[in-house]
Motif scaffolding. Sequence first.
Motif, short mmCIF file in Angstrom:
data_model
loop_
_atom_site.label_atom_id
_atom_site.label_comp_id
_atom_site.label_asym_id
_atom_site.label_seq_id
_atom_site.Cartn_x
_atom_site.Cartn_y
_atom_site.Cartn_z
N GLY A 192 -7.62 10.36 13.47
CA GLY A 192 -6.60 10.82 12.52
C GLY A 192 -6.58 9.99 11.26
O GLY A 192 -6.59 10.53 10.14
N ARG A 193 -6.58 8.66 11.42
CA ARG A 193 -6.56 7.78 10.24
C ARG A 193 -7.85 7.91 9.43
O ARG A 193 -7.83 7.85 8.20
CB ARG A 193 -6.34 6.33 10.69
CG ARG A 193 -4.90 6.03 11.08
CD ARG A 193 -4.77 4.73 11.84
NE ARG A 193 -5.25 4.87 13.22
CZ ARG A 193 -5.18 3.89 14.13
NH1 ARG A 193 -4.67 2.72 13.80
NH2 ARG A 193 -5.61 4.10 15.36
N GLU A 194 -8.96 8.07 10.12
CA GLU A 194 -10.24 8.24 9.42
C GLU A 194 -10.24 9.50 8.56
O GLU A 194 -10.66 9.48 7.39
CB GLU A 194 -11.38 8.28 10.44
CG GLU A 194 -11.63 6.95 11.13
CD GLU A 194 -12.58 7.07 12.31
OE1 GLU A 194 -13.07 6.01 12.78
OE2 GLU A 194 -12.83 8.20 12.77
N ILE A 195 -9.77 10.61 9.15
CA ILE A 195 -9.77 11.87 8.40
C ILE A 195 -8.77 11.82 7.25
O ILE A 195 -9.03 12.36 6.16
CB ILE A 195 -9.44 13.05 9.34
CG1 ILE A 195 -10.49 13.16 10.45
CG2 ILE A 195 -9.38 14.35 8.56
CD1 ILE A 195 -11.91 13.34 9.95
N ILE A 196 -7.63 11.17 7.45
CA ILE A 196 -6.65 11.03 6.36
C ILE A 196 -7.29 10.38 5.15
O ILE A 196 -7.12 10.83 4.01
CB ILE A 196 -5.43 10.21 6.84
CG1 ILE A 196 -4.59 11.01 7.84
CG2 ILE A 196 -4.57 9.77 5.66
CD1 ILE A 196 -3.49 10.22 8.51
N LEU A 197 -8.07 9.31 5.39
CA LEU A 197 -8.71 8.60 4.29
C LEU A 197 -9.94 9.34 3.78
O LEU A 197 -10.24 9.31 2.57
CB LEU A 197 -9.07 7.18 4.73
CG LEU A 197 -7.88 6.27 5.02
CD1 LEU A 197 -8.34 4.91 5.51
CD2 LEU A 197 -7.00 6.11 3.78
N ASP A 198 -10.68 9.99 4.67
CA ASP A 198 -11.85 10.76 4.24
C ASP A 198 -11.48 11.84 3.24
O ASP A 198 -12.24 12.13 2.30
CB ASP A 198 -12.52 11.43 5.46
CG ASP A 198 -13.34 10.46 6.29
OD1 ASP A 198 -13.60 9.34 5.82
OD2 ASP A 198 -13.72 10.83 7.41
N GLY A 233 0.79 -1.22 0.00
CA GLY A 233 0.00 0.00 0.00
C GLY A 233 0.82 1.26 0.00
O GLY A 233 0.42 2.29 0.56
N SER A 234 1.98 1.22 -0.64
CA SER A 234 2.84 2.42 -0.66
C SER A 234 2.19 3.61 -1.36
O SER A 234 2.48 4.77 -1.00
CB SER A 234 4.19 2.09 -1.31
OG SER A 234 4.00 1.54 -2.61
N PRO A 235 1.32 3.42 -2.38
CA PRO A 235 0.69 4.60 -3.00
C PRO A 235 -0.38 5.24 -2.13
O PRO A 235 -0.85 6.34 -2.45
CB PRO A 235 0.06 4.02 -4.29
CG PRO A 235 0.67 2.67 -4.48
CD PRO A 235 0.99 2.18 -3.12
N TRP A 236 -0.78 4.57 -1.07
CA TRP A 236 -1.86 5.10 -0.23
C TRP A 236 -1.35 6.27 0.61
O TRP A 236 -0.14 6.42 0.83
CB TRP A 236 -2.39 4.03 0.70
CG TRP A 236 -2.86 2.77 0.04
CD1 TRP A 236 -3.18 2.60 -1.27
CD2 TRP A 236 -3.04 1.50 0.67
NE1 TRP A 236 -3.57 1.31 -1.52
CE2 TRP A 236 -3.50 0.60 -0.34
CE3 TRP A 236 -2.90 1.03 1.97
CZ2 TRP A 236 -3.79 -0.74 -0.07
CZ3 TRP A 236 -3.18 -0.30 2.23
CH2 TRP A 236 -3.63 -1.17 1.23
N PRO A 237 -2.25 7.09 1.10
CA PRO A 237 -1.83 8.14 2.05
C PRO A 237 -1.23 7.50 3.30
O PRO A 237 -1.66 6.42 3.72
CB PRO A 237 -3.13 8.89 2.36
CG PRO A 237 -4.22 7.96 1.96
CD PRO A 237 -3.70 7.14 0.83
#
Length: 622
Positions: free
Chosen positions: A195-201, A155-159
């Motif tokens: 934090g993780r939720e907002i990063i993905l949102d 998952g390197s391309p992911w945030p």
Amino acid sequence: METVALQCVAYVVLFHGVLGGVITGDDALYTSDDKVTILNVTNFKPTVSISSNAWVVEFYSSWCGFCKRFSPTWKDFAADINAWEGVISVGVVDCADDNNNPLCREYEIMRYPTLRMFSAFHSGKLGIELQKDSIDEMRHGVLGFLEKEQMEGRGSPWPNLNPYRSSDLKNLWKDASPEVVYVIIIFEEPESYIGREIILDLHKIKGIQVRRATTHNEALSRLLGVAFYPCLSVVKRDLNSFNLKLVDNTRKSFREQIVSFLESVGIADVNVVKSVSHTGVLIEKVEISSDRMADSAVAGTNLQQPKVYYQDLLGAFAYSLQHEIPLHHHITGQALGALQNYVKVLRKYFPLDHAGNIFAEKLQDWVIVKNDNIQGKTFEDQVKILLVESKFKLPVLQNWKGCRGSKPHFRGYPCSLWQMFHTLTVNSVLINSHNLHELKPLEVLEAMLGYVTHFFGCEDCAAHFKQMAADTLHLDVHTPDDSILWLWRTHNKANKRLKGDITEDPKHPKTQFPSRNACPACSDSKGVWNEEEVLRYLKRFYARNNINYSETTKEDSKEITEFVSDDVERRKLGWDFSIADISLCVVLYISSAAILILVYIKFVLSNRYKKKSYVFDLLGKV
């Protein structure tokens, strides 16, 4: 005959369309409007196995009562993380579709619903199970999975979901694209998910990058003037920073505050944020509860029906052998013992014709000698071989009759399975009526329990049935008649709990069986049961000679009625001819007989005439 054959094909197609239980359109548990990808044996691997993003997939069965109850939650969950597309996608697979049998077996799906998380490019791995829980808990489970994926180099391309551990603000911009104007840092407690939720949102919004930092990074907190947690800090490219005010410590509050800021600075694509759906809907924790989480699949029938239909019994018989048992990758240990007991009971007490008895006996002989392991695919292949050898036919599509619901996903297999269980218990007693002392009272019930425990697909339904058996089975069943009454009580309890449930067919409401109309002597005006009369009624109702072999309902068209009636009669005769064919043969036979009689009469009269002439000639010569 060609015309007749074509008509028969047309009737078969119409018959399957009306009664076959094909779930399409509004009848399906899921559609593409539900923010889920509909997966099947054809598109699963091209879509999931070689995908650059992760997947979380629900394997369900359209007949499973708990799956029906769970589907609104799964839809809300899919909508809740819809903005995470590109990192993780949500899919569904209907294992009740026979075409998906190989897929569900390959991924060892034996209970419904089963939730699996798959890594990017997972290459056939079975995935990691996600617990069925509230939307929040399932979302947290997915986040833990994604973070682990990144830590292990996938998952390197992911945030970046990992906490920012440096105190140097310049490092924030090393991985930021040139179009990023602001880096937003969420300061939170280490166990927080916000934090993780907002990063993905917000990961699709151009112009910003969202990172998280925990209370462990004290140096960065001091540098940005963070005096309390949680906190939102904004860092610009010139390394100037400021903090945003939060209303409360919720995902919604964080997101709204960031959106408000982005709107104030004119960041493009801010509408992407507004499309993020967070329903906030919570569901009850998935657990067995005596007043709610009833076995909606095993208890999924309305018992107030006037007949027991052979079509339903054969449908349950066929589905269990052709679909549920073959789903197991390996059948061994207790599961193998349960399978052996199940086929023994079917062989002894299921109302089969001659060819069916040959098939059941051959299947029993094959299963009994297996003392180690049977592969589900091997079992499936053996069933096909034995069907050919015995010339017995099992339906591929379960065309329900008495168990037909108002929509295809109502009733069906669960209803028919109950009917089959009742029929087995009653006929075990009736068949052994002259030597009941040799009949084990728990023989059929324990075989049922073994089947439900190891092979019945609805996990929560099976657990509920097992709990009822653990509570009362050995306490209440001491005689063969007790087995009949125990199953009747259990079924009525389940129907009572499920009355008004989302899984209930509105046109077939759950009621207590038998009704006073059906059996006036079975209960009084206050609903108190007379179990002696109930037992008599059940023995009549589920007796083999009471089974109805009609395959049509009043609302079916005349053509389907004639086609199905012909098919039933053909099964009774054991021939491969329809009634039309037999009628034609009879007409030809009678016509041929009449012609032969006429020829015979003519021949006899002609001979008599010739004989008389010969005599007169002879006398004349004398």
